[in-house]
Design an enzyme around this catalytic site. Structure first.
Site, PDB file in Angstrom:
ATOM      1  CG  HIS A  49       7.090  -2.248   2.128  1.00  5.86           C
ATOM      2  ND1 HIS A  49       7.018  -1.161   2.965  1.00  5.86           N
ATOM      3  CD2 HIS A  49       5.858  -2.819   2.135  1.00  5.86           C
ATOM      4  CE1 HIS A  49       5.792  -1.068   3.441  1.00  5.86           C
ATOM      5  NE2 HIS A  49       5.061  -2.060   2.968  1.00  5.86           N
ATOM      6  CG  MET A  59      -2.007  -1.076   1.136  1.00  8.51           C
ATOM      7  SD  MET A  59      -3.516  -0.705   2.066  1.00  8.51           S
ATOM      8  CE  MET A  59      -2.874  -0.500   3.724  1.00  8.51           C
ATOM      9  CD  GLN A  92      -2.000  -8.789   4.493  1.00  9.10           C
ATOM     10  OE1 GLN A  92      -2.687  -7.803   4.665  1.00  9.10           O
ATOM     11  NE2 GLN A  92      -0.766  -8.719   4.026  1.00  9.10           N
ATOM     12  CB  ALA A 116       3.761   4.484   3.446  1.00 10.61           C
ATOM     13  CG  MET A 155      11.198  -1.776   9.993  1.00  8.74           C
ATOM     14  SD  MET A 155      12.273  -1.610   8.546  1.00  8.74           S
ATOM     15  CE  MET A 155      13.769  -1.032   9.343  1.00  8.74           C
TER      16      MET A 155
END
Length: 279
Positions: free
Chosen positions: A36, A29, A152, A31, A183
Site C-alpha cells: 500500500h 481496506m 480487480q 491493514a 504482499m
C-alpha cells in the site's frame, strides 16, 4: 494528516486540495503494508496532495467470507500514512457510505464474473460500487491500484471507461516480501507452515516465466509448468491458473508480451492470489 469521516467534509477538503494542484487517491481496506505504501509513494511523486481511503467494504464479501475477521489496525495505519506524507485520510463508516435504503449498485457484467469473480459471485459488483462512490466523493485526478489485484484492476478500468470517470487509473507493480510472497493483508492469517506452502504460488510463476523466456508461447504448455509446481505442494488447493488478456480477461491462444498469467489458491483457510505479465 486530516482524518475525514463524512462525505460532506471529504468533498470540501478534496475540493480545496484540487485548487492547489493534482489530487491522487489510494483506495484501501486498511491493514496496510509496504505494498500500500508503494502506491502512496507513487501518488506522492505524481500529485500535490495524496488522499487515502480506509473502508472495509461489506458489499464485496459474501456471507461465508472473512468480513468479520478481516484485519483492522486503524491506529497503526494512521501512523504509517502520516510517515508516508499523506495529507487526507477518508475513513467513513458503513452507514455513511451506504445509508438506509441505498439500493443502487454498479455491475460490470460478464467481466465481473471471470477468474476471481467466478468463485466470488457479486464480489466485483461490491468493488465497483464502492470505488465508484469513492471516485465521486474524492474526485481525484489519479487513482492508484496494485497489479497484485490484476482482475480487480481490469474490472475497474472497464467501469471507469464505461461510466466516463475523469480520473486516470494508475497501475502499480506488485510488491513482494523477501521470500517472494506477494504482499497482502490476508498474509497475516497464515501460520509459519502455511506461509511456506504459499510460496508455491510465486514459484509457479517463476517456472512459467522461465518457460516463456525459453521461447514457449503455448498457454497449455506454459500453464503446465505452473501446475507441476502447485501440485507438488499438498497444502495448496489451487482455484485457477489462467493465461488471459490483461484487459478483457479472455483466455489467449498464444502468450504475447503483456499476457496476464494469474493464479488463485487456498492455503489452509486463506485465499491468496498472484500474477505476472508475460514479457
Amino acid at each position: 494528516m486530516r482524518i475525514l469521516t463524512t462525505i460532506a467534509e471529504a468533498r470540501i477538503a478534496c475540493r480545496e486540495a484540487r485548487m492547489r494542484g493534482e489530487l491522487g487517491l489510494v483506495p484501501t481496506m486498511g491493514a496496510l503494508h509496504a505494498g500500500h505504501i508503494s502506491l502512496v509513494r507513487r501518488a506522492r511523486e505524481d500529485c500535490e496532495t495524496v488522499a487515502v481511503s480506509i473502508f472495509v467494504n461489506p458489499l464485496q464479501f459474501a456471507a461465508n467470507e472473512d468480513f468479520g475477521k478481516y484485519p483492522r489496525q486503524f491506529e497503526q495505519d494512521c501512523r504509517m500514512l502520516e510517515a508516508a506524507g499523506v495529507e487526507l485520510l477518508f475513513a467513513p463508516t458503513a452507514e455513511e457510505m451506504y445509508p438506509a435504503g441505498a439500493a443502487t449498485f454498479v455491475d460490470v457484467g460478464e467481466l465481473g464474473a471471470k477468474l476471481d469473480g467466478a468463485s466470488r459471485p457479486g464480489h466485483f459488483r461490491g468493488v465497483a460500487t464502492v470505488v465508484s462512490k469513492l471516485l465521486h466523493v474524492i474526485a481525484p485526478d489519479k487513482a492508484y491500484f496494485g497489479q497484485k489485484d490484476a482482475v480487480q484492476v481490469a474490472v475497474l478500468a472497464r467501469m471507469m471507461r464505461d461510466l466516463n470517470f475523469e480520473a486516470e487509473l494508475v497501475r502499480c507493480p506488485i510488491v513482494r516480501d523477501a521470500d517472494c510472497l506477494a504482499m497482502s493483508s490476508r498474509n497475516a492469517y497464515l501460520s509459519a507452515a502455511e506461509r511456506q506452502q504459499a510460496l508455491a504460488l510465486p514459484r509457479a510463476l517463476i517456472a512459467m516465466k522461465a518457460a516463456i523466456a525459453a521461447g514457449e508461447r503455448s498457454p497449455v504448455r506454459v500453464l503446465a509448468e505452473g501446475l507441476i509446481v502447485l501440485a507438488a505442494e499438498p497444502g495448496v488447493a489451487f482455484e485457477y491458473l489462467e493465461a488471459v488478456d490483461a484487459d478483457t480477461l479472455e483466455r489467449v491462444t498464444k502468450i504475447e508480451p503483456g499476457t496476464l498469467i494469474a493464479v488463485a489458491a487456498r492455503v489452509g483457510g486463506t485465499r491468496l492470489i498472484d500474477n505476472m505479465l508475460a514479457e
